[in-house]
Design a protein around this motif. Structure first.
Motif, short mmCIF file in Angstrom:
data_model
loop_
_atom_site.label_atom_id
_atom_site.label_comp_id
_atom_site.label_asym_id
_atom_site.label_seq_id
_atom_site.Cartn_x
_atom_site.Cartn_y
_atom_site.Cartn_z
N SER A 1 -11.70 3.84 5.63
CA SER A 1 -10.27 3.72 5.56
C SER A 1 -9.76 2.67 6.55
O SER A 1 -8.92 1.86 6.20
N GLU A 2 -10.28 2.71 7.76
CA GLU A 2 -9.84 1.72 8.75
C GLU A 2 -10.28 0.31 8.37
O GLU A 2 -9.57 -0.65 8.60
N GLY A 3 -11.47 0.21 7.78
CA GLY A 3 -11.96 -1.11 7.35
C GLY A 3 -11.05 -1.74 6.31
O GLY A 3 -10.81 -2.94 6.32
N LEU A 4 -10.56 -0.93 5.38
CA LEU A 4 -9.62 -1.45 4.38
C LEU A 4 -8.32 -1.87 5.01
O LEU A 4 -7.74 -2.91 4.66
N ALA A 5 -7.83 -1.07 5.95
CA ALA A 5 -6.55 -1.38 6.59
C ALA A 5 -6.65 -2.69 7.38
O ALA A 5 -5.71 -3.49 7.38
N ARG A 6 -7.78 -2.93 8.03
CA ARG A 6 -7.95 -4.17 8.79
C ARG A 6 -7.98 -5.39 7.87
O ARG A 6 -7.61 -6.49 8.28
N ARG A 7 -8.45 -5.21 6.64
CA ARG A 7 -8.50 -6.31 5.68
C ARG A 7 -7.19 -6.49 4.93
O ARG A 7 -7.07 -7.34 4.06
N GLY A 8 -6.20 -5.65 5.21
CA GLY A 8 -4.91 -5.76 4.55
C GLY A 8 -4.83 -5.03 3.23
O GLY A 8 -3.87 -5.18 2.50
N LEU A 9 -5.85 -4.24 2.90
CA LEU A 9 -5.84 -3.47 1.65
C LEU A 9 -5.26 -2.08 1.91
O LEU A 9 -5.46 -1.50 2.97
N PRO A 10 -4.56 -1.55 0.93
CA PRO A 10 -3.98 -0.22 1.13
C PRO A 10 -5.05 0.87 1.13
O PRO A 10 -6.03 0.81 0.40
N ARG A 11 -4.85 1.86 1.97
CA ARG A 11 -5.78 3.00 2.02
C ARG A 11 -5.77 3.77 0.71
O ARG A 11 -6.76 4.40 0.35
N ALA A 12 -4.67 3.71 0.01
CA ALA A 12 -4.58 4.42 -1.27
C ALA A 12 -5.56 3.86 -2.28
O ALA A 12 -5.87 4.52 -3.27
N LEU A 13 -6.10 2.67 -2.03
CA LEU A 13 -7.10 2.09 -2.91
C LEU A 13 -8.36 2.96 -2.97
O LEU A 13 -9.03 3.03 -3.99
N PHE A 15 -8.35 6.08 -3.11
CA PHE A 15 -8.09 7.15 -4.09
C PHE A 15 -8.65 6.75 -5.45
O PHE A 15 -9.18 7.60 -6.17
N ALA A 16 -8.53 5.48 -5.82
CA ALA A 16 -9.06 5.02 -7.10
C ALA A 16 -10.59 5.15 -7.12
O ALA A 16 -11.16 5.55 -8.13
N ALA A 17 -11.23 4.83 -6.01
CA ALA A 17 -12.68 4.98 -5.93
C ALA A 17 -13.08 6.45 -6.04
O ALA A 17 -14.06 6.79 -6.73
N GLU A 18 -12.35 7.32 -5.39
CA GLU A 18 -12.63 8.75 -5.47
C GLU A 18 -12.42 9.27 -6.89
O GLU A 18 -13.18 10.09 -7.38
N ALA A 19 -11.39 8.79 -7.55
CA ALA A 19 -11.14 9.20 -8.94
C ALA A 19 -12.26 8.73 -9.86
O ALA A 19 -12.66 9.45 -10.77
N ALA A 20 -12.78 7.53 -9.61
CA ALA A 20 -13.90 7.03 -10.41
C ALA A 20 -15.15 7.89 -10.19
O ALA A 20 -15.88 8.18 -11.14
N LEU A 21 -15.38 8.30 -8.95
CA LEU A 21 -16.52 9.19 -8.67
C LEU A 21 -16.34 10.54 -9.36
O LEU A 21 -17.30 11.10 -9.90
N MET A 22 -15.11 11.06 -9.35
CA MET A 22 -14.85 12.32 -10.04
C MET A 22 -15.08 12.18 -11.54
O MET A 22 -15.65 13.07 -12.18
N ALA A 53 -10.27 14.40 2.55
CA ALA A 53 -10.23 13.72 3.83
C ALA A 53 -9.20 12.59 3.84
O ALA A 53 -8.61 12.28 4.88
N LEU A 54 -8.98 11.97 2.68
CA LEU A 54 -8.02 10.87 2.60
C LEU A 54 -6.57 11.33 2.50
O LEU A 54 -5.67 10.59 2.87
N ASN A 55 -6.35 12.51 1.98
CA ASN A 55 -4.98 12.99 1.75
C ASN A 55 -4.08 12.85 2.97
O ASN A 55 -3.00 12.26 2.86
N PRO A 56 -4.42 13.37 4.14
CA PRO A 56 -3.49 13.26 5.27
C PRO A 56 -3.23 11.82 5.70
O PRO A 56 -2.10 11.47 6.03
N VAL A 57 -4.26 10.98 5.65
CA VAL A 57 -4.10 9.59 6.07
C VAL A 57 -3.19 8.83 5.11
O VAL A 57 -2.29 8.10 5.53
N VAL A 58 -3.40 9.03 3.82
CA VAL A 58 -2.61 8.30 2.83
C VAL A 58 -1.16 8.81 2.81
O VAL A 58 -0.23 8.01 2.74
N VAL A 59 -0.98 10.11 2.91
CA VAL A 59 0.39 10.65 2.95
C VAL A 59 1.14 10.11 4.16
O VAL A 59 2.29 9.68 4.04
#
Length: 106
Positions: A1-13, A15-22, A53-59
């Protein structure tokens, strides 16, 4: 999550990866093979764990920290309410339909 934020990408991204895994886990389960059951359970557990684990950070990132507690509890409660409605409503109706269809076959 922090790695995405440092690159300027939203953490909510993530969620899409988690949905694909599901979706992949559900696809494995839908294959109806015994060999796919263990990998599907592992993949599904990893995906749902990552989502929780992502829910609190993204909210917090989307809505800020001013009313974080109320917003986060709304997200959590909505999930519990939805799964309760599906498990008692939809699953029960499907089971009754399947049981009724097989009742006269004996």
């Amino acid at each position: 999550s922090e790695g995405l934020a440092r690159r300027g990408l939203p953490r909510a991204l993530l969620f899409a990866a988690e949905a694909a895994l599901m979706a992949a886990a559900m696809g494995l389960i839908a294959s109806h093979t015994r060999a796919a059951l263990a990998p599907a359970c592992a993949l599904g557990g990893f995906a749902f764990g990552g989502l929780n684990a992502l829910n609190p950070v993204v909210v917090g990132g989307l809505y800020g920290m001013r009313s974080y507690g109320a917003i986060y509890m709304t997200v959590v409660f909505a999930g519990a309410l939805g799964s309760g409605a599906l498990s008692s409503g939809l699953a029960a109706a499907l089971y009754e339909r399947a049981a009724g269809a097989g009742a006269g076959a004996g």
